[in-house]
Design a protein around this motif. Structure first.
Motif, PDB file in Angstrom:
ATOM      1  N   VAL A  27      15.745 -17.622   2.255  1.00 42.55           N
ATOM      2  CA  VAL A  27      15.101 -16.345   1.936  1.00 42.55           C
ATOM      3  C   VAL A  27      13.579 -16.526   1.990  1.00 42.55           C
ATOM      4  CG1 VAL A  27      14.704 -14.647   0.103  1.00 42.55           C
ATOM      5  CG2 VAL A  27      16.992 -15.518   0.510  1.00 42.55           C
ATOM      6  N   PRO A  28      12.851 -15.720   2.782  1.00 47.59           N
ATOM      7  CA  PRO A  28      11.389 -15.828   2.801  1.00 47.59           C
ATOM      8  C   PRO A  28      10.777 -15.286   1.521  1.00 47.59           C
ATOM      9  CG  PRO A  28      12.117 -14.024   4.203  1.00 47.59           C
ATOM     10  CD  PRO A  28      13.352 -14.725   3.730  1.00 47.59           C
ATOM     11  N   THR A  29       9.513 -15.610   1.298  1.00 43.88           N
ATOM     12  CA  THR A  29       8.828 -15.192   0.071  1.00 43.88           C
ATOM     13  C   THR A  29       8.818 -13.687  -0.099  1.00 43.88           C
ATOM     14  OG1 THR A  29       7.405 -17.137   0.171  1.00 43.88           O
ATOM     15  CG2 THR A  29       6.633 -15.319  -1.175  1.00 43.88           C
ATOM     16  N   VAL A  30       8.665 -12.952   1.010  1.00 44.59           N
ATOM     17  CA  VAL A  30       8.569 -11.501   0.924  1.00 44.59           C
ATOM     18  C   VAL A  30       9.858 -10.887   0.381  1.00 44.59           C
ATOM     19  CG1 VAL A  30       9.391 -11.074   3.281  1.00 44.59           C
ATOM     20  CG2 VAL A  30       7.807  -9.464   2.208  1.00 44.59           C
ATOM     21  N   SER A  31      10.999 -11.596   0.533  1.00 44.97           N
ATOM     22  CA  SER A  31      12.286 -11.078   0.051  1.00 44.97           C
ATOM     23  C   SER A  31      12.747 -11.739  -1.240  1.00 44.97           C
ATOM     24  CB  SER A  31      13.367 -11.285   1.119  1.00 44.97           C
ATOM     25  OG  SER A  31      12.995 -10.704   2.342  1.00 44.97           O
ATOM     26  N   LEU A  32      12.020 -12.766  -1.702  1.00 46.80           N
ATOM     27  CA  LEU A  32      12.463 -13.492  -2.888  1.00 46.80           C
ATOM     28  C   LEU A  32      12.401 -12.628  -4.143  1.00 46.80           C
ATOM     29  CD1 LEU A  32      13.450 -16.194  -4.012  1.00 46.80           C
ATOM     30  CD2 LEU A  32      11.067 -16.822  -4.408  1.00 46.80           C
ATOM     31  N   ASP A  33      11.365 -11.793  -4.275  1.00 47.51           N
ATOM     32  CA  ASP A  33      11.251 -10.912  -5.444  1.00 47.51           C
ATOM     33  C   ASP A  33      12.463 -10.008  -5.564  1.00 47.51           C
ATOM     34  OD1 ASP A  33       8.849 -11.993  -6.113  1.00 47.51           O
ATOM     35  OD2 ASP A  33       7.624 -10.408  -5.236  1.00 47.51           O
ATOM     36  N   THR A  34      12.898  -9.452  -4.429  1.00 49.94           N
ATOM     37  CA  THR A  34      14.063  -8.567  -4.437  1.00 49.94           C
ATOM     38  C   THR A  34      15.319  -9.321  -4.858  1.00 49.94           C
ATOM     39  OG1 THR A  34      13.060  -7.297  -2.634  1.00 49.94           O
ATOM     40  CG2 THR A  34      15.408  -6.974  -3.031  1.00 49.94           C
ATOM     41  N   ARG A  35      15.456 -10.540  -4.352  1.00 48.30           N
ATOM     42  CA  ARG A  35      16.636 -11.350  -4.699  1.00 48.30           C
ATOM     43  C   ARG A  35      16.653 -11.680  -6.198  1.00 48.30           C
ATOM     44  NH1 ARG A  35      20.369 -12.837  -6.273  1.00 48.30           N
ATOM     45  NH2 ARG A  35      21.790 -14.548  -5.723  1.00 48.30           N
ATOM     46  N   ILE A  36      15.492 -11.995  -6.762  1.00 46.08           N
ATOM     47  CA  ILE A  36      15.417 -12.316  -8.191  1.00 46.08           C
ATOM     48  C   ILE A  36      15.721 -11.079  -9.031  1.00 46.08           C
ATOM     49  CG2 ILE A  36      13.846 -13.007 -10.047  1.00 46.08           C
ATOM     50  CD1 ILE A  36      12.497 -14.863  -8.018  1.00 46.08           C
ATOM     51  N   ASN A 400      12.550 -21.868  10.053  1.00 51.41           N
ATOM     52  CA  ASN A 400      12.833 -20.621  10.762  1.00 51.41           C
ATOM     53  C   ASN A 400      12.374 -19.370  10.034  1.00 51.41           C
ATOM     54  OD1 ASN A 400      13.996 -21.694  13.074  1.00 51.41           O
ATOM     55  ND2 ASN A 400      16.015 -21.845  12.142  1.00 51.41           N
ATOM     56  N   SER A 401      12.053 -19.458   8.765  1.00 48.99           N
ATOM     57  CA  SER A 401      11.757 -18.232   8.017  1.00 48.99           C
ATOM     58  C   SER A 401      10.515 -18.324   7.134  1.00 48.99           C
ATOM     59  CB  SER A 401      12.960 -17.860   7.138  1.00 48.99           C
ATOM     60  OG  SER A 401      13.272 -18.921   6.250  1.00 48.99           O
ATOM     61  N   LYS A 402       9.774 -19.415   7.208  1.00 51.21           N
ATOM     62  CA  LYS A 402       8.634 -19.597   6.315  1.00 51.21           C
ATOM     63  C   LYS A 402       7.320 -19.630   7.110  1.00 51.21           C
ATOM     64  CE  LYS A 402      11.553 -20.166   2.943  1.00 51.21           C
ATOM     65  NZ  LYS A 402      12.762 -20.024   3.763  1.00 51.21           N
ATOM     66  N   TYR A 403       6.260 -19.126   6.462  1.00 51.61           N
ATOM     67  CA  TYR A 403       4.941 -19.063   7.079  1.00 51.61           C
ATOM     68  C   TYR A 403       3.940 -19.875   6.262  1.00 51.61           C
ATOM     69  CZ  TYR A 403       6.490 -15.239  10.110  1.00 51.61           C
ATOM     70  OH  TYR A 403       7.148 -14.476  11.048  1.00 51.61           O
ATOM     71  N   VAL A 404       2.936 -20.420   6.944  1.00 49.79           N
ATOM     72  CA  VAL A 404       1.857 -21.146   6.281  1.00 49.79           C
ATOM     73  C   VAL A 404       0.531 -20.502   6.669  1.00 49.79           C
ATOM     74  CG1 VAL A 404       1.742 -22.851   8.163  1.00 49.79           C
ATOM     75  CG2 VAL A 404       0.767 -23.391   5.924  1.00 49.79           C
ATOM     76  N   GLN A 405      -0.316 -20.302   5.679  1.00 49.95           N
ATOM     77  CA  GLN A 405      -1.646 -19.737   5.915  1.00 49.95           C
ATOM     78  C   GLN A 405      -2.668 -20.866   5.964  1.00 49.95           C
ATOM     79  OE1 GLN A 405      -2.860 -16.696   3.151  1.00 49.95           O
ATOM     80  NE2 GLN A 405      -5.000 -16.816   3.766  1.00 49.95           N
ATOM     81  N   THR A 406      -3.416 -20.906   7.062  1.00 52.55           N
ATOM     82  CA  THR A 406      -4.463 -21.899   7.225  1.00 52.55           C
ATOM     83  C   THR A 406      -5.803 -21.189   7.350  1.00 52.55           C
ATOM     84  OG1 THR A 406      -4.329 -21.937   9.644  1.00 52.55           O
ATOM     85  CG2 THR A 406      -2.800 -23.364   8.448  1.00 52.55           C
TER      86      THR A 406
END
Length: 490
Positions: A27-36, A400-406
């Motif tokens: 589950v990506p971060t953007v959807s984790l809040d909904t899952r919790i 496959n589903s995670k992003y990193v900000q540089t």
């Protein structure tokens, strides 16, 4: 003949906790809040500490012992801690001084942020239809046509289907000629090209709204009407012969057609829709030292409900347990176990994410320092899996589903993985480096004579990268770059 036998089998089976962890990991971060939130709603034994603290009433006198009280002999004047002058001074400041204006409680000082209200694509068309002097019957037909348009502005439903829709939904028996007449009226609406049934009709509607006395417009209409296939495939030499024009005239015609909008509905229907990415990690460069942090949304403050724990202890210690009491104990225990499993899965998710991303960062350290794609090393899932001693599927779920900000952009972790290519000198480099060279060669090519795949293969060979032409074509297509013929410009 039926008979019973005993068998021993060795099976590998995932436990419910492992399944829960696997689902949470991908589950990506953007959807984790909904899952919790879903888990909090389903399981009353699970609590969000931040929400629980908001609901707990604050003590009015947190430092005072509730058992202490004033005696009858105590007088207010004897309390050294209390000073009337200080109280009045503080009261003046709080109620009438500058601190009040800073709190923004004054109604006159409040500034409301204006909200822009914009009509949708279909609302704009409906407003234009409302301005026409139509009979009730024609108005219903026009409404049905507008409602049948796709988001890009095209009418892809056959006229016969629209007639059936009108008969069943509006109780209007319409003829094909009537619907065609209303469609031609709607095709005059803005934006130009609305109501077209194919690309050719869309372009012709837009061209016919331009100056018909202009010879370039006339020839552009002739190209779209009779030579659209040659135009889309960029067979410019055929167009010059068919229209008996030179390259300069053709250039003006092509530029005029390229100004048209192939999807007129997009200007209104898809306005404001943007892909919103929330990065899971952040990498900062502190004087040549990389620092990795996990997005705070991945670390929610969860705990097992104290009231449910106390309820379970009370039920469990009860002297007499009837059937209902046992069912209650079983229910509470199930919810408590589920809450503990979920909290453990969230913590394991955090550890796995950090462990995997830290291995990727260290593997591609030079790239994250310089932002130079040529510094990317060949890296496959197995390389990271071996470093963190985890399964390849686990690394794949993270990548496959995670992003990193540089400091030079936000990227999907999957983009850092690439296969190795061996140069003439025997050195292994990432295929990202080859793609970068291909991109530079194509961007610097003569657009009148773009480089074919064979020529690109020769250029790479001169630079020490011996790869097949079909591999060059595969890389070019992966970068979304068309073949040489379609890159040709006049």
């Amino acid at each position: 003949m039926l008979k019973q036998t005993l068998q021993q089998k060795l099976l590998q089976k995932l436990s419910p906790q492992q399944i829960q962890f696997i689902k949470l990991l991908q589950v990506p971060t953007v959807s984790l809040d909904t899952r919790i939130k879903e888990e909090l709603e389903e399981n009353p034994a699970l609590e969000d500490i931040s929400l629980a603290n908001m609901n707990e009433p604050a003590e009015e006198y947190p430092d005072k012992d509730p058992d202490e009280s004033f005696s009858e002999d105590d007088q207010p004047g004897e309390l050294d801690e209390f000073n009337v002058d200080d109280y009045l001074q503080a009261d003046d400041v709080n109620d009438y001084g500058s601190s009040q204006s800073n709190n923004g409680d004054d109604e006159d000082e409040r500034k409301e942020i204006p909200i822009a209200i914009q009509n949708s694509f279909f609302e704009n068309l409906q407003q234009q239809l409302d301005l026409l002097a139509l009979s009730d019957r024609d108005f219903l037909i026009g409404q049905q046509i507008i409602g049948s348009l796709d988001d890009d502005g095209y009418l892809r439903r056959p006229i016969s289907s629209l007639i059936d829709d009108l008969a069943f939904a509006q109780n209007v028996i319409a003829e094909e000629d009537e619907v065609e007449d209303l469609l031609r009226i709607i095709q005059e609406f803005d934006p130009a090209g609305i109501g077209a049934r194919n690309l050719q009709e869309c372009l012709l509607i837009q061209l016919r709204k331009k100056d018909q006395e202009n010879p370039i417009i006339k020839k552009a209409i002739a190209v779209v009407e009779n030579h659209l296939e040659e135009f889309t495939k960029k067979h410019y030499d055929k167009l010059e012969r068919s229209l008996n024009i030179n390259s300069e005239e053709l250039k003006g015609i092509v530029n005029e057609i390229l100004k048209l909008n192939p999807k007129p509905g997009d200007s209104g229907a898809v306005a404001g829709k943007q892909l919103h990415i929330i990065p899971d990690f952040h990498i900062s460069n502190n004087d040549g030292v990389l620092h990795l942090t996990l997005n705070a949304r991945n670390a929610p403050e969860l705990r097992v409900s104290r009231s449910y724990q106390e309820m379970f202890d009370h039920y469990d210690k009860a002297a007499q347990k009837d059937k209902k009491m046992k069912e209650a104990v079983q229910f509470v225990k199930q919810k408590l176990d589920s809450a503990k499993w979920f909290i453990d899965a969230i913590k394991q998710r955090q550890q796995t994410l950090l462990k995997t991303m830290n291995a990727i960062m260290n593997y591609q350290y030079d790239y994250f320092l310089t932002a130079d794609e040529r510094q990317l090393k060949p890296m496959i899932l197995k390389d990271i899996a071996d470093r963190i001693d985890m399964d390849i599927s686990t690394v794949s779920r993270v990548a496959n589903s995670k992003y990193v900000q540089t400091e030079f952009g936000t990227f999907l972790l999957k983009s850092f993985f690439s296969e190795a290519i061996q140069t003439d000198s025997g050195e292994e480099v990432s295929n990202k480096e080859v793609k970068k060279i291909l991109e530079e060669c194509i961007s610097n090519e003569n657009k009148r004579k773009p480089l074919a795949d064979e020529k690109l293969t020769e250029i790479l060979k001169e630079k020490g990268y011996t790869i097949a032409r079909r591999t060059v074509a595969k890389y070019r297509e992966a970068m979304g770059i068309p073949v040489a013929r379609l890159r040709k410009e006049l």
